[in-house]
Design a protein around this motif. Structure first.
Motif, short mmCIF file in Angstrom:
data_model
loop_
_atom_site.label_atom_id
_atom_site.label_comp_id
_atom_site.label_asym_id
_atom_site.label_seq_id
_atom_site.Cartn_x
_atom_site.Cartn_y
_atom_site.Cartn_z
N GLU A 184 0.72 -1.12 0.12
CA GLU A 184 0.05 -0.02 0.07
C GLU A 184 0.84 1.32 0.00
O GLU A 184 0.41 2.21 -0.65
CB GLU A 184 -0.84 -0.05 1.15
N GLY A 185 1.89 1.39 0.75
CA GLY A 185 2.64 2.65 0.83
C GLY A 185 3.56 2.64 -0.54
O GLY A 185 3.84 3.76 -1.04
N LEU A 186 4.11 1.67 -1.13
CA LEU A 186 4.81 1.64 -2.48
C LEU A 186 4.01 2.03 -3.39
O LEU A 186 4.26 3.05 -4.30
CB LEU A 186 5.32 0.34 -2.78
N THR A 187 2.56 1.55 -3.28
CA THR A 187 1.52 2.06 -4.54
C THR A 187 1.31 3.64 -4.26
O THR A 187 0.89 4.20 -5.33
CB THR A 187 0.27 1.16 -4.56
N THR A 188 1.00 3.73 -3.01
CA THR A 188 0.67 5.27 -2.90
C THR A 188 1.81 5.97 -3.29
O THR A 188 1.52 7.29 -3.95
CB THR A 188 0.53 5.47 -1.24
N PHE A 189 2.95 5.84 -2.89
CA PHE A 189 4.08 6.54 -3.49
C PHE A 189 4.07 6.50 -5.20
O PHE A 189 4.54 7.77 -5.51
CB PHE A 189 5.19 6.07 -2.81
N MET A 190 4.10 5.51 -5.69
CA MET A 190 4.27 5.45 -7.13
C MET A 190 2.95 6.05 -7.88
O MET A 190 3.16 6.24 -9.20
CB MET A 190 4.60 4.14 -7.52
N ALA A 191 1.89 5.81 -7.33
CA ALA A 191 0.58 6.21 -8.17
C ALA A 191 0.11 7.52 -7.80
O ALA A 191 0.37 8.64 -8.28
CB ALA A 191 -0.32 5.02 -8.08
N ASP A 192 -0.46 7.57 -6.39
CA ASP A 192 -1.11 8.89 -5.85
C ASP A 192 -0.12 9.91 -5.90
O ASP A 192 -0.16 11.13 -6.42
CB ASP A 192 -1.61 8.70 -4.61
N TYR A 193 1.10 9.79 -5.27
CA TYR A 193 2.13 10.75 -5.14
C TYR A 193 2.87 11.22 -6.28
O TYR A 193 2.94 12.38 -6.85
CB TYR A 193 3.20 10.38 -4.22
N ALA A 194 3.28 10.08 -7.11
CA ALA A 194 3.82 10.60 -8.51
C ALA A 194 2.75 11.29 -9.41
O ALA A 194 3.38 12.09 -10.14
CB ALA A 194 4.26 9.16 -9.20
N LEU A 195 1.69 10.81 -9.31
CA LEU A 195 0.65 11.68 -10.28
C LEU A 195 0.54 12.99 -9.76
O LEU A 195 0.39 13.94 -10.67
CB LEU A 195 -0.64 11.07 -10.46
N ARG A 196 0.40 13.49 -8.35
CA ARG A 196 0.49 14.74 -7.76
C ARG A 196 1.70 15.56 -8.29
O ARG A 196 1.58 16.78 -8.68
CB ARG A 196 0.23 14.71 -6.48
N GLU A 197 2.66 14.98 -8.21
CA GLU A 197 4.09 15.39 -8.49
C GLU A 197 4.05 16.04 -10.06
O GLU A 197 4.56 16.81 -10.27
CB GLU A 197 5.22 14.31 -8.44
N ALA A 198 3.54 15.06 -10.98
CA ALA A 198 3.75 15.18 -12.29
C ALA A 198 2.49 16.14 -12.77
O ALA A 198 2.93 17.16 -13.62
CB ALA A 198 3.20 14.06 -13.11
N LYS A 199 1.49 16.28 -12.01
CA LYS A 199 0.45 17.21 -12.47
C LYS A 199 0.47 18.60 -11.79
O LYS A 199 0.20 19.64 -12.39
CB LYS A 199 -0.96 16.52 -12.10
N GLU A 200 0.92 18.77 -10.70
CA GLU A 200 0.90 19.64 -10.00
C GLU A 200 2.27 20.30 -9.41
O GLU A 200 2.42 21.46 -8.82
CB GLU A 200 0.14 19.91 -8.58
N GLY A 201 3.33 19.62 -9.84
CA GLY A 201 4.63 20.04 -9.57
C GLY A 201 5.05 19.79 -8.21
O GLY A 201 4.31 19.17 -7.23
N ASP A 202 6.04 20.95 -7.72
CA ASP A 202 6.54 20.70 -6.21
C ASP A 202 5.69 21.17 -5.31
O ASP A 202 5.29 20.67 -4.11
CB ASP A 202 7.75 21.55 -6.00
N ASP A 203 4.78 22.20 -5.60
CA ASP A 203 3.53 22.68 -4.77
C ASP A 203 2.77 21.49 -4.27
O ASP A 203 2.14 21.47 -3.04
CB ASP A 203 3.12 24.00 -5.29
N GLY A 204 2.35 21.02 -5.55
CA GLY A 204 1.22 19.90 -5.26
C GLY A 204 1.94 18.76 -4.59
O GLY A 204 1.17 18.02 -3.34
N ALA A 205 2.73 18.42 -4.59
CA ALA A 205 3.78 17.09 -3.78
C ALA A 205 3.78 17.73 -2.31
O ALA A 205 3.65 16.83 -1.49
CB ALA A 205 5.09 16.71 -4.48
#
Length: 671
Positions: A319-340
């Motif tokens: 769950e933690g690895l999937t949260t990091f690679m899906a939820d968090y990675a998508l936020r990084e890609a879409k909203e940049g540093d501020d979103g992450a």
């Protein structure tokens, strides 16, 4: 929704406990079961047959739920009996010098799914559900004879044939070999050719849509939706987004491990991920953001959790690895540093709200059963991966994940296997890192204990309480409006570093981007509702007045909170402890005025917001126009704990938001 493997993990724990109390069997190669099922949703019935060919010198231990009626059981044509132990019927067959054949027939009677069930109710629901609106038989509930050895459930392969009314469709993990209709009945055949955790069986009055895509390794993959008719028009949108996310994940980790991926709708508020599919509630699928949040999370679980399976002990890392690679990675890609940064802050808010007693270790996390467990197993674990990537660098980090996938696909693996992969990729000993962050509990609490500016530079002393975590502390130094980040190694109780100083004054901030799994300092971030609701010492005040509104308030707290709160009289002023206060608009407004707190500044049928009391306690305030409005909001409101405020109309959120966190700078000047 997120993948919720807790039902499988808890069922596994039950099974492991039984095995531990009984003489173990030697491990055997992955067995294969041939399962044939006749499903009658209108009657709530299922009849089934299992054929298992046992090679010579091979023993087997099978478990099936004791509530199911075994109608016949034969070993090489001779009658056989099962014993009942701990809620399971146990069939144990010793090894023989000759090949043997076991045939088992049984019947299941089950209730239809409860559409009024809450999402929390579904997290530990193992019992079969059979009905015309939908049927769900989780493998972890032992609806068919599951194979075991002395350590617990065995990975296994299966062929599954399902016979059901033509108006219904069937779904199970694995390849779908055929789907035919004849004489008013549908026959669907599935084949799981990889070692797997089992056959989860679903059915429903679905409308099917398919899309063919090409995998990164050149194979043709089938993407499919099985949606109830009232959401069938959303199929194309889901298939478009699924194709995009699957291609993105393949670029990072490698080829998708199955031939199909299916998104199926459930009549209950379900959020499950199984090998090659996800099973989500109808109302969940209607939400416009789900295809961009939960869907990529569920697709990625085909690598983590349903591609590499969880070890039977040592914690749920997926769950933690999937949260990091899906939820968090998508936020990084879409909203940049501020979103992450905002997502990391949200994680830390929840973690910091947990009492020390509630701060479990990652190695003891099995699956999400309440909000506190999600904060640890999803969010703290994701932060551990953020810190690993920051420490090792993206190249070594990504290489470790690809290595881990290739080495353990369709096998069980645990945190120690993850550690080994990161050590191979980085060449570093990470034993202490994993011992403290995975096996230990709690959060780091680094602080700037001293900062002195002088002719020789800026000398900064960092400290942390025991046990000292291995930290690479991002120390932000701002001089004349320009900011630089210094990575300070803090691996013991204290570290001192001298930094160059090009002016008479500098401003310092410790980890203002929230990259460390640490406890937030008091006042470091504006409150959100979850800071109060996660506190196991939370008090509750239901303001006197309308009895129906008071009853609705009590219902809300039962659905929202993980435990019954302590009741506090309205006259008692807020203090250092967290507290939830529920009442009418007039009641809440009067209570705020009496205790000299800021007035409510938002309107709606229901308004909920978080407030920091002068003594430090977090208040979760819920003001309702009337009892009807609060009753309508009861189902939705618990889903907005990450918000600082939310207004609801007609039971749905009309507006919501968080108050921004401002960095607290410490100024140091040459004396």
């Amino acid at each position: 929704m997120r993948r919720l493997p807790g039902w499988r993990a808890l069922a596994g724990q039950l099974a492991v406990g039984l095995c531990a109390a009984l003489p173990g069997l030697p491990a055997l190669a992955a067995p294969q079961l041939d399962l044939t099922v006749r499903l009658e949703p209108a009657q709530g019935n299922l009849s089934a047959q299992a054929l298992i060919a046992l090679p010579a010198h091979e023993a087997i231990d099978l478990r099936i739920d004791a509530r199911h009626r075994i109608t016949s059981m034969q070993l090489d044509g001779g009658a056989l009996r099962a014993s009942t132990e701990g809620g399971l019927q146990r069939i144990r067959i010793a090894a023989s010098s000759q090949p043997r054949r076991l045939e088992l027939r049984w019947a299941i009677r089950a209730d239809a799914p409860d559409a009024a069930a809450s999402h929390r109710d579904t997290l530990t629901a193992f019992a079969p559900q059979i009905g015309e609106a939908g049927s769900f038989l989780p493998a972890g509930g032992a609806w068919y004879p599951l194979p075991f050895d002395g350590a617990g459930p065995l990975l296994h392969r299966y062929r599954l044939t399902v016979d059901l009314p033509a108006a219904q469709h069937a779904l199970a993990p694995g390849d779908r070999l055929s789907d035919t209709v004849r004489d008013g009945r549908r026959t669907v055949r599935f084949d799981m050719t990889h070692d797997s955790e089992g056959a989860d069986l679903m059915a429903g009055p679905w409308v099917e849509a398919e899309r063919s895509v090409r995998s990164i390794d050149g194979r043709r993959l089938t993407l499919a939706t099985l949606f109830h008719p009232d959401i069938a028009d959303q199929a194309a949108g889901y298939l478009d987004v699924a194709a995009s996310h699957l291609a993105r994940i393949e670029q990072t980790l490698g080829a998708y491990p199955y031939s199909r991926f299916t998104i199926a709708s459930s009549p209950t508020p379900t959020g499950f991920g199984m090998a090659s599919l996800t099973y989500l509630g109808i109302d969940v699928l209607r939400l416009p953001f789900i295809r961009h949040t939960s869907l990529p999370h569920e697709i990625l679980h085909n690598w983590w959790g349903n591609g590499v399976y969880l070890a039977l002990a040592g914690g749920n890392w997926s769950e933690g690895l999937t949260t990091f690679m899906a939820d968090y990675a998508l936020r990084e890609a879409k909203e940049g540093d501020d979103g992450a940064r905002a997502m990391r802050l949200d994680w830390l808010r929840g973690l910091s709200a947990l009492s020390p007693a509630a701060q479990g270790s990652l190695s003891s996390f099995g699956g999400r059963t309440h909000d506190a467990s999600q904060s640890i197993g999803y969010h703290k674990a994701a932060l551990v991966f953020v810190m690993l990537r920051d420490t090792l660098g993206a190249t070594a980090f990504d290489s470790a994940l690809r290595d881990f996938w290739q080495m353990h696909r369709h096998r069980r693996a645990g945190w120690q296997d993850i550690r080994a992969a990161f050590e191979r990729a980085s060449g570093r000993d990470l034993g202490r890192h994993f011992a403290l962050w995975v096996d230990g509990s709690g959060l780091a609490a680094p602080v700037i204990s001293e900062a002195v500016a002088g002719p020789g530079g800026l000398t900064v002393t960092l400290q942390q309480p025991a046990p000292p975590y291995p930290l690479e502390v991002p120390l932000h130094v701002r001089v004349a409006g320009a900011t630089r980040v210094e990575q300070v190694a803090l691996h013991a109780a204290q570290a001192r570093v001298t930094l160059p100083l090009t002016a008479d004054c500098a401003e310092l901030a410790l980890d203002p981007d929230f990259r460390l799994a640490r406890r937030l300092a008091p006042g470091e971030a504006p409150p959100v509702l979850r800071e109060a609701t996660l506190d196991d010492a939370l008090g509750l005040t239901v303001l006197p007045g309308d009895e129906r509104l008071s009853a609705a308030a009590r219902t809300l707290t039962k659905k929202w909170l993980d435990r019954a709160p302590t009741v506090i009289d309205a006259a008692q002023p807020p203090g250092r402890a967290s507290r939830m206060v529920i009442g009418s608009f007039a009641g809440i407004d009067g209570w705020l005025a009496r205790h000299h707190l800021p007035a409510r500044d938002r309107d709606g049928e229901v308004v909920a917001w978080a407030l920091r009391a002068p003594a430090g306690g977090t208040l979760a305030l819920v003001a309702a126009r009337d009892a009807v409005a609060l009753e309508k909001a009861t189902r939705a409101l618990p889903h907005y704990g990450q918000q600082g405020w939310v207004t609801l109309t007609g039971g749905r959120a009309a507006s919501r938001g968080q108050w921004p966190a401002a960095t607290a700078w410490t100024t140091v000047c040459v004396r």
